[in-house]
Design a protein around this motif. Structure first.
Motif, PDB file in Angstrom:
ATOM      1  N   GLN A  54      10.317  28.026  61.092  1.00 50.53           N
ATOM      2  CA  GLN A  54      10.217  29.476  61.208  1.00 50.53           C
ATOM      3  C   GLN A  54       8.756  29.910  61.326  1.00 50.53           C
ATOM      4  N   THR A  55       8.530  31.005  62.020  1.00 54.25           N
ATOM      5  CA  THR A  55       7.180  31.572  62.049  1.00 54.25           C
ATOM      6  C   THR A  55       6.817  32.031  60.636  1.00 54.25           C
ATOM      7  N   GLY A  56       5.527  32.008  60.354  1.00 59.57           N
ATOM      8  CA  GLY A  56       5.057  32.498  59.060  1.00 59.57           C
ATOM      9  C   GLY A  56       5.208  31.531  57.905  1.00 59.57           C
ATOM     10  N   GLU A  57       5.587  30.283  58.185  1.00 59.18           N
ATOM     11  CA  GLU A  57       5.717  29.308  57.102  1.00 59.18           C
ATOM     12  C   GLU A  57       4.353  29.021  56.470  1.00 59.18           C
ATOM     13  N   ASP A  58       4.372  28.632  55.171  1.00 59.35           N
ATOM     14  CA  ASP A  58       3.082  28.385  54.517  1.00 59.35           C
ATOM     15  C   ASP A  58       2.525  27.029  54.925  1.00 59.35           C
ATOM     16  N   ALA A  59       1.242  26.860  54.663  1.00 60.44           N
ATOM     17  CA  ALA A  59       0.519  25.667  55.125  1.00 60.44           C
ATOM     18  C   ALA A  59       1.082  24.391  54.516  1.00 60.44           C
ATOM     19  N   ALA A  60       1.538  24.453  53.266  1.00 61.03           N
ATOM     20  CA  ALA A  60       2.052  23.253  52.604  1.00 61.03           C
ATOM     21  C   ALA A  60       3.314  22.751  53.297  1.00 61.03           C
ATOM     22  N   LEU A  61       4.190  23.664  53.718  1.00 63.76           N
ATOM     23  CA  LEU A  61       5.414  23.269  54.409  1.00 63.76           C
ATOM     24  C   LEU A  61       5.086  22.685  55.784  1.00 63.76           C
ATOM     25  N   ARG A  62       4.154  23.308  56.483  1.00 64.15           N
ATOM     26  CA  ARG A  62       3.764  22.786  57.801  1.00 64.15           C
ATOM     27  C   ARG A  62       3.143  21.390  57.675  1.00 64.15           C
ATOM     28  N   LYS A  63       2.335  21.169  56.644  1.00 64.08           N
ATOM     29  CA  LYS A  63       1.753  19.843  56.430  1.00 64.08           C
ATOM     30  C   LYS A  63       2.848  18.827  56.122  1.00 64.08           C
ATOM     31  N   ALA A  64       3.831  19.226  55.308  1.00 57.29           N
ATOM     32  CA  ALA A  64       4.937  18.333  54.964  1.00 57.29           C
ATOM     33  C   ALA A  64       5.761  17.988  56.209  1.00 57.29           C
ATOM     34  N   THR A  65       5.927  18.948  57.098  1.00 63.42           N
ATOM     35  CA  THR A  65       6.663  18.700  58.343  1.00 63.42           C
ATOM     36  C   THR A  65       5.928  17.673  59.199  1.00 63.42           C
ATOM     37  N   TYR A  66       4.608  17.813  59.292  1.00 63.51           N
ATOM     38  CA  TYR A  66       3.826  16.828  60.054  1.00 63.51           C
ATOM     39  C   TYR A  66       3.947  15.446  59.431  1.00 63.51           C
ATOM     40  N   GLU A  67       3.813  15.354  58.107  1.00 62.46           N
ATOM     41  CA  GLU A  67       3.918  14.060  57.425  1.00 62.46           C
ATOM     42  C   GLU A  67       5.311  13.448  57.614  1.00 62.46           C
ATOM     43  N   GLU A  68       6.328  14.297  57.637  1.00 63.59           N
ATOM     44  CA  GLU A  68       7.691  13.838  57.915  1.00 63.59           C
ATOM     45  C   GLU A  68       7.761  13.196  59.302  1.00 63.59           C
ATOM     46  N   SER A  69       7.086  13.793  60.256  1.00 63.50           N
ATOM     47  CA  SER A  69       7.115  13.262  61.623  1.00 63.50           C
ATOM     48  C   SER A  69       6.440  11.895  61.706  1.00 63.50           C
ATOM     49  N   ILE A  70       5.374  11.700  60.945  1.00 65.05           N
ATOM     50  CA  ILE A  70       4.688  10.407  60.933  1.00 65.05           C
ATOM     51  C   ILE A  70       5.614   9.324  60.385  1.00 65.05           C
ATOM     52  N   GLY A  71       6.323   9.640  59.311  1.00 70.35           N
ATOM     53  CA  GLY A  71       7.280   8.694  58.756  1.00 70.35           C
ATOM     54  C   GLY A  71       8.421   8.406  59.719  1.00 70.35           C
ATOM     55  N   TRP A  72       8.869   9.444  60.421  1.00 72.44           N
ATOM     56  CA  TRP A  72       9.940   9.252  61.414  1.00 72.44           C
ATOM     57  C   TRP A  72       9.490   8.311  62.514  1.00 72.44           C
ATOM     58  N   TYR A  73       8.265   8.471  63.006  1.00 73.09           N
ATOM     59  CA  TYR A  73       7.789   7.602  64.091  1.00 73.09           C
ATOM     60  C   TYR A  73       7.807   6.146  63.655  1.00 73.09           C
ATOM     61  N   ALA A  74       7.306   5.874  62.456  1.00 68.45           N
ATOM     62  CA  ALA A  74       7.292   4.502  61.957  1.00 68.45           C
ATOM     63  C   ALA A  74       8.713   3.949  61.844  1.00 68.45           C
TER      64      ALA A  74
END
Length: 415
Positions: free
Chosen positions: A387-407
């Motif tokens: 969603q738009t307006g999400e806080d920075a901690a959630l956006r960082k967690a989403t990115y980290e989730e993507s790194i784990g998914w790639y592996a």
């Protein structure tokens, strides 16, 4: 030349024909070693034991994933981190043949390779990815890909595009010709714009980015536009169809683009043309238009039940063309092939997909859904999106989730 030498020469020159399954193991040939094909081959070898004779045909010895290649452009990953080989798949019992599949005879059930060899099959799986539609962008064809890279097949094209961006003059212009629907990885072009913008803010902050887009709207549009305004204000201009984004031509020699009659000088131009199924599907006579229609319950071609088509090449209903989709479809196809050739159990087809995108450092977003097969198509059953307006901690967690998914997914694909 004596008769013996002549016979030997003729034997060497004649294309080799691999033995058919007359009384032997059923033969499965898989064409394409990306997220779809490599997964099918590996799962068949893993789950069917030694009951099947499995051959994977893939021209490259090292495969670079298109997914996550934008992060290389942005400086978040190395090219080596995107590279995968076929050693583990071969070790699992798959015969890996590094060659091009150039023809399919569906009556004879054979695949012809560029080397002249012929592979016979009981079931054929095609997962060749995408090719480009000739003339989709006037002035551009693949012979111009070094001047105006597409970088939509990862590897040397991705490296070339990054080198061109790094060589841009101060205050120069990067242009992208975005593709029409449907195409590989719907958020991909816009994640790429984000990564190029990140790169330019570090090394060329007065540069401009121009996007000519034939589509009225695009995947995660609100999320990308919010991110561009936040991180790259004033750098990115997108021209949609209302302003000529669907009437574009290019001149690679002059390094210009023409948008509805307005000619722009550019320093780098990323042309992402309209796409179609990898050409082997067309040669096999399996396309309806530009894509190969399939039965979602088994990923069987609707034209030939002995052929399964998956990944970007197939017409896949509500599913986007993505690496996650191809991996998910491959497991359904592997189950269907195994059931047909070894009388193993078949379960209802279930699919899932998530597409992550990085907008800026630690600013990750995602979209995804679950799917099931209906008589008409692969249909979405539920979905989610950041969603738009999400806080920075959630956006960082989403990115980290993507790194784990790639592996995880590359381990699942390549072993």
């Amino acid at each position: 030349m004596g008769a013996t030498a002549g016979a030997a020469a003729a034997t060497l020159a004649a294309p080799h024909v691999y033995a058919a399954s007359h009384g032997g193991k059923p033969k499965v040939v898989v064409v394409g070693g990306g997220a779809g094909g490599a997964t099918v081959a590996r799962y068949l070898a893993k789950d069917a034991g030694d009951a099947l004779d499995i051959t994977l045909v893939e021209p490259t010895r090292v495969y670079y994933t298109c997914f996550f290649s934008n992060l290389y452009l942005g400086g978040f990953r190395t090219m080596e981190s995107l590279a995968h080989d076929y050693g583990n798949i071969a070790s699992a019992g798959v015969n890996v043949v590094h060659d091009y599949a150039v023809g399919v005879d569906r009556d004879a059930k054979t695949v012809t390779l560029a080397s002249g060899d012929t592979l016979m099959y009981d079931r054929l799986v095609l997962s060749p990815g995408i090719d480009f539609i000739d003339g989709a962008v006037p002035g551009w064809d693949v012979s111009q890909q070094n001047k105006m890279p597409h970088a939509y097949k990862a590897g040397s094209q991705t490296e070339l595009l990054k080198a061109q961006i790094e060589a841009m003059p101060e205050g120069g212009t990067f242009a992208m010709i975005a593709p029409p629907n449907p195409y590989r990885c719907p958020p991909g072009p816009y994640e790429r714009i984000s990564m190029v913008a990140h790169m330019l803010t570090q090394m060329n902050p007065t540069a401009k980015i121009l996007v000519a887009d034939p589509k009225e709207k695009f995947s995660k549009q609100g999320l990308f536009e919010e991110g561009w305004n936040t991180h790259y204000s004033g750098m990115i201009e997108r021209i949609g169809p209302d302003f000529g984004g669907n009437n574009v031509s290019v001149d690679p020699d002059a390094m210009t683009i023409d948008i509805d009659g307005a000619v722009e000088n550019v320093d780098v131009c990323n042309v992402i043309p309209a796409m179609k199924a990898g050409v082997i599907c067309e040669r096999a006579g399996l396309n309806d238009g530009n894509w190969a229609p399939v039965d979602g319950a088994t990923m069987q071609s609707r034209i030939d039940e002995n052929v399964h088509v998956l990944g970007d090449a197939c017409a896949q209903g509500d599913m986007p063309k993505s690496g996650f989709s191809a991996n998910s479809q491959a497991k359904v196809a592997a189950m269907a092939v195994r059931a047909a050739l070894t009388d193993s159990r078949m379960f209802p087809a279930k699919f899932s997909n998530t597409c992550w995108s990085l907008i800026a450092p630690d600013d990750g977003v995602k979209v995804g859904a679950s799917y099931e097969a209906t008589e008409e198509k692969i249909a979405s059953t539920d979905s989610f999106i950041s969603q738009t307006g999400e806080d920075a901690a959630l956006r960082k967690a989403t990115y980290e989730e993507s790194i784990g998914w790639y592996a995880g997914i590359t381990s699942d694909i390549f072993g």
